[in-house]
Design an enzyme around this catalytic site. Structure first.
Site, PDB file in Angstrom:
ATOM      1  N   HIS A  29       0.841  -1.205   0.000  1.00  0.00           N
ATOM      2  CA  HIS A  29       0.000   0.000   0.000  1.00  0.00           C
ATOM      3  C   HIS A  29       0.878   1.258   0.000  1.00  0.00           C
ATOM      4  O   HIS A  29       0.666   2.179  -0.795  1.00  0.00           O
ATOM      5  CB  HIS A  29      -0.917  -0.030   1.230  1.00  0.00           C
ATOM      6  N   GLU A  30       1.870   1.277   0.896  1.00  0.00           N
ATOM      7  CA  GLU A  30       2.768   2.438   0.971  1.00  0.00           C
ATOM      8  C   GLU A  30       3.670   2.537  -0.253  1.00  0.00           C
ATOM      9  O   GLU A  30       4.007   3.640  -0.693  1.00  0.00           O
ATOM     10  CB  GLU A  30       3.602   2.367   2.256  1.00  0.00           C
TER      11      GLU A  30
END
Length: 379
Positions: A75-76
Site C-alpha cells: 500500500h505504501e
C-alpha cells in the site's frame, strides 16, 4: 536526548531497499504483529474454521499476520512509486504499530500530483483484495491457506475503505486536500480545511470508542479511541508542517543562526568549567575551541557522565564530544533540510562551521523564535 551529537534511532531496523526506498521497521511493529497473530490464532480462525489442530491455527495466524503487513507495505509502495514519478523524493517507508507510513521529502508540486499520490495506496489495496479473493478460491483444496487469503481479501478492502475516509492525513483526506487545492489554488488553505475535517473525523472515532467502552466492548473501544487520538494528532501536526515549510522556504542556515557561541579552551579543568560557565552563567552547552578551530562540544549530559570526584582531574577536551562526531551545518545550507535532519537525529543544536571555524549555532530555540517573529509580522 543528546545535544548536537550524531545519533541513530535505535527504535528503527532497516530491512533493505525497494526501488531505492529504505524500508524500516519500528520496534512497535513486533508488538502489533504478536497481537494480530494471537488474535487470529486464538479467536478469529477457531471461530470461523473450527476443527483445525492448534498448531495449524498458530501457523496460519502467523503467516496471515506477515502477509497483512506485506499488504500494508505494498500500500505504501503504491504511494511511493507514484511520488517518485511525480519527482517527489521518498525518504523511507516505516512499518510501525499503526501500520505503515511513507515519508516524503516535500509536498507534491501540484494538486493533480497530490491526488494521484493519494489514490495510489487505496487502489493498491483494492487490487490486493481482488488478488487475495482469487487466491482464496484457487487454494480451496488447501483449506487453511484459502482461509488466510480470504481474510486478506477482507482486510485489504477494509484498509482501502479506512484510508479513503476524509480524515487528513489519511489518503481520503489528501484526496480532499487535492480537490480543495485545485479549487482555491492555495495549498495552505486547503491543508487547513482538510486538517479541520480530519480532526472532526478523529473526534468521531473517539466518541464512538467511548460509546463502545460503556456498552461493554472495552478493549475495542479503547483501540478506537486510540486511533482517534492518533488521527487528531496527525491532522494537527500535518498542518503545522505545511506552515513550517512555507515559512522556511528559501531560508538559509545563515539567516537564522546565532553567532553567540560560548567557547572554552580545551585545557580548562572540568570543575572550573562547571563553576564559571554552567552554574554561574547557566550555559547548557559549550564549544571547545583551540586557536580559532572548533574541537568539539561539551553538554550537561557529558558532565553528568563524569563522577564528581574526577571533576578536578579532567579537562574539557577529555570530556567533550569531538567535532567529527557532531552534526555540522554550512551557512548557505537550506534550513528546512537541516531541521528535518535535526528531527531525524534527535538533536537540539547544530554548529555552523566553515573550514573548521565556528561561525554560529542553529538551535530549535532559534528556529522557534524566527517563526514566532515572522508570524507576528505577518510574513
Amino acid at each position: 536526548m543528546e545535544v548536537g551529537k550524531k545519533k541513530s534511532n535505535r527504535n528503527l531496523l532497516t530491512l533493505g531497499k525497494v526501488f531505492g526506498i529504505p524500508i524500516k521497521l519500528h520496534t512497535s511493529w513486533f508488538l502489533i504483529a504478536a497481537l494480530i497473530t494471537w488474535s487470529l490464532a486464538g479467536s478469529y480462525f477457531p471461530q470461523e474454521y473450527p476443527g483445525w489442530a492448534t498448531i495449524t491455527y498458530w501457523i496460519v495466524g502467523a503467516v496471515t499476520a506477515v502477509l497483512f503487513f506485506a499488504s500494508v507495505l505494498l500500500h505504501e509502495l503504491g504511494h511511493s512509486v507514484v511520488a517518485l514519478r511525480e519527482k517527489v523524493p521518498v525518504r523511507n517507508i516505516t512499518l510501525f504499530i499503526f501500520g505503515g507510513v511513507a515519508q516524503i521529502g516535500r509536498e507534491p508540486p501540484t494538486a493533480g500530483a497530490e491526488f494521484r499520490m493519494a489514490v495510489a495506496g487505496p487502489l493498491t489495496s483494492l487490487v490486493l483484495a481482488g488478488l487475495s479473493g482469487l487466491l482464496s478460491l484457487g487454494f480451496a483444496a488447501t483449506f487453511p491457506l484459502a482461509a488466510s487469503f480470504a481474510y486478506l481479501a477482507r482486510i485489504n478492502l477494509m484498509l482501502a475503505a479506512f484510508n479513503l475516509l476524509p480524515g487528513f492525513p489519511l489518503d481520503g483526506g489528501r484526496v480532499l486536500r487535492a480537490i480543495l487545492w485545485r479549487l482555491n489554488g492555495s495549498l495552505r488553505t486547503a491543508t487547513r480545511w482538510a486538517s479541520a475535517v480530519g480532526r472532526s473525523v478523529a473526534y468521531l472515532f473517539i466518541f464512538v470508542g467511548v460509546g463502545q467502552m460503556f456498552l461493554g466492548g472495552f478493549l475495542d473501544g479503547l483501540w478506537t479511541v486510540f486511533i482517534g487520538w492518533f488521527l487528531h494528532d496527525a491532522a494537527r501536526s500535518s498542518y503545522r508542517q505545511v506552515l513550517l515549510k512555507e515559512m522556511l522556504a528559501g531560508v538559509t542556515v545563515g539567516d537564522v543562526m546565532s553567532q553567540q557561541c560560548v567557547t572554552v579552551p580545551g585545557d580548562l579543568q572540568l570543575d572550573r568549567l562547571i563553576a564559571d560557565q554552567v552554574l554561574r552563567s547557566g550555559h547548557q552547552y559549550l564549544f571547545v575551541e583551540e586557536n580559532g578551530d572548533i574541537e568539539g562540544l561539551i553538554t550537561l549530559r557529558d558532565v553528568r557522565a563524569v563522577p564528581r570526584n574526577r571533576w578536578t582531574e579532567l579537562t574539557a577536551r577529555q570530556v567533550m564530544t569531538p567535532v567529527d562526531a557532531l552534526f555540522q551545518a554550512h551557512s548557505d545550507e537550506d534550513v528546512l533540510t537541516l531541521l528535518q535532519q535535526m528531527e531525524q537525529a534527535d538533536v537540539n543544536q547544530v554548529p555552523v562551521v566553515d573550514n573548521g571555524h565556528l561561525l554560529g549555532v542553529v538551535t530549535r530555540g532559534n528556529l522557534l523564535n524566527y517563526l514566532r517573529l515572522r508570524s507576528e509580522l505577518g510574513l
